[in-house]
Design an enzyme around this catalytic site. Structure first.
Site, PDB file in Angstrom:
ATOM      1  N   ARG A  69      22.724 -43.717  11.278  1.00 58.30           N
ATOM      2  CA  ARG A  69      24.091 -43.458  10.848  1.00 58.30           C
ATOM      3  C   ARG A  69      24.089 -43.492   9.324  1.00 58.30           C
ATOM      4  NH1 ARG A  69      24.437 -47.349  15.023  1.00 58.30           N
ATOM      5  NH2 ARG A  69      25.564 -46.613  16.880  1.00 58.30           N
ATOM      6  N   LYS A  95      25.669 -50.771  13.997  1.00 62.49           N
ATOM      7  CA  LYS A  95      27.006 -50.934  14.536  1.00 62.49           C
ATOM      8  C   LYS A  95      27.044 -52.085  15.542  1.00 62.49           C
ATOM      9  CE  LYS A  95      30.584 -47.960  16.561  1.00 62.49           C
ATOM     10  NZ  LYS A  95      30.840 -46.594  17.092  1.00 62.49           N
ATOM     11  N   HIS A 163      25.837 -37.052  10.493  1.00 63.53           N
ATOM     12  CA  HIS A 163      25.830 -37.352  11.922  1.00 63.53           C
ATOM     13  C   HIS A 163      25.266 -36.198  12.742  1.00 63.53           C
ATOM     14  CE1 HIS A 163      27.075 -40.900  14.129  1.00 63.53           C
ATOM     15  NE2 HIS A 163      27.385 -40.145  15.152  1.00 63.53           N
ATOM     16  N   ARG A 166      21.738 -36.949  13.290  1.00 64.11           N
ATOM     17  CA  ARG A 166      21.597 -37.976  14.338  1.00 64.11           C
ATOM     18  C   ARG A 166      21.718 -37.323  15.715  1.00 64.11           C
ATOM     19  NH1 ARG A 166      22.301 -43.578  15.423  1.00 64.11           N
ATOM     20  NH2 ARG A 166      23.832 -44.025  17.055  1.00 64.11           N
ATOM     21  N   HIS A 189      22.584 -47.220  20.630  1.00 65.71           N
ATOM     22  CA  HIS A 189      23.746 -47.087  21.498  1.00 65.71           C
ATOM     23  C   HIS A 189      23.890 -48.333  22.363  1.00 65.71           C
ATOM     24  CE1 HIS A 189      23.555 -42.403  21.321  1.00 65.71           C
ATOM     25  NE2 HIS A 189      24.256 -42.914  20.329  1.00 65.71           N
ATOM     26  N   TYR A 198      24.285 -36.349  25.477  1.00 63.70           N
ATOM     27  CA  TYR A 198      23.434 -35.291  24.937  1.00 63.70           C
ATOM     28  C   TYR A 198      22.800 -34.463  26.049  1.00 63.70           C
ATOM     29  CZ  TYR A 198      24.133 -37.738  20.574  1.00 63.70           C
ATOM     30  OH  TYR A 198      24.720 -38.325  19.477  1.00 63.70           O
TER      31      TYR A 198
END
Length: 213
Positions: A69, A95, A163, A166, A189, A198
């Site tokens: 990120r 995150k 992003h 990513r 994640h 995805y």
């Protein structure tokens, strides 16, 4: 709508409102446009190949190869990068307060190492030229501009953001057979359901392919 619902729920929790009047309100379903922000391998390679500035090229390489990120990239210091033989690894504080470690292939490690010069371990990996004397790292807005210009040079339609790289990491690694749990771990994640988006955005199978034409 999400902001208003959050405010109403907060007010109810702290007794400002007797009832959470926002609870019955549901969000309208939005079309998933993830597929519109996925670059091809050729587009990513063009962005990297056409970038002549070593620092900016290293930024593109790391955003793509490690799936970082933009906030994670800007927060990196040299002590977060560790050699592993001819290759290396990067430790990311991401995150949700989660720390993860991502392996870097030898060519990427070599390219990033070349920009270190005489930097100390606590120095930011990507310094801002606007404040080099203060040892400050790049701001997110600066990284966004670097990536957007790289997308323009590569002739990509739309304003490419960090992003997108990513997204490209996730899609390309899954296309090449990477296990979904490994991609989940690399990207940080919290749930494999996020990573599975995805697969849905770029499926390899569809019943339409079984019809006679």
């Amino acid at each position: 709508m999400a902001a208003v619902k959050s405010l109403l729920a907060f007010s109810y929790r702290f007794g400002i409102l007797p009832v959470n009047v926002g609870l019955p309100i549901t969000h309208p379903k939005a079309k998933d446009t993830l597929n519109e922000r996925i670059l091809s391998e050729e587009q990513v390679q063009a962005m990297i190949a056409l970038e002549t500035e070593p620092r900016n090229r290293a930024i593109l390489q790391l955003l793509y190869s490690a799936g970082l990120r933009v906030s994670e990239l800007c927060a990196l210091t040299w002590k977060d990068l560790t050699p592993r033989g001819t290759a290396g690894q990067v430790t990311v504080f991401g995150k949700g307060g989660r720390t993860r470690t991502v392996l870097l292939p030898a060519p990427i490690w070599e390219e990033i190492s070349q920009i270190k010069d005489v930097a100390k371990s606590d120095d930011p990996v990507f310094r801002s030229r606007e404040s080099d004397d203060k040892g400050q790292g790049l701001r997110r807005s600066q990284v966004h501009r670097i990536v957007a210009r790289a997308g323009e040079r590569a002739g990509i339609e739309g304003k490419v953001s960090p992003h997108w790289l990513r997204h490209a990491h996730a899609t390309h690694s899954l296309d090449r057979g990477a296990p979904i749990h490994l991609v989940q771990s690399t990207l940080g994640h919290a749930s494999v359901a996020t990573t599975s988006r995805y697969l849905h955005a770029r499926p390899n199978e569809s019943s339409s392919l079984y019809l006679p034409y």
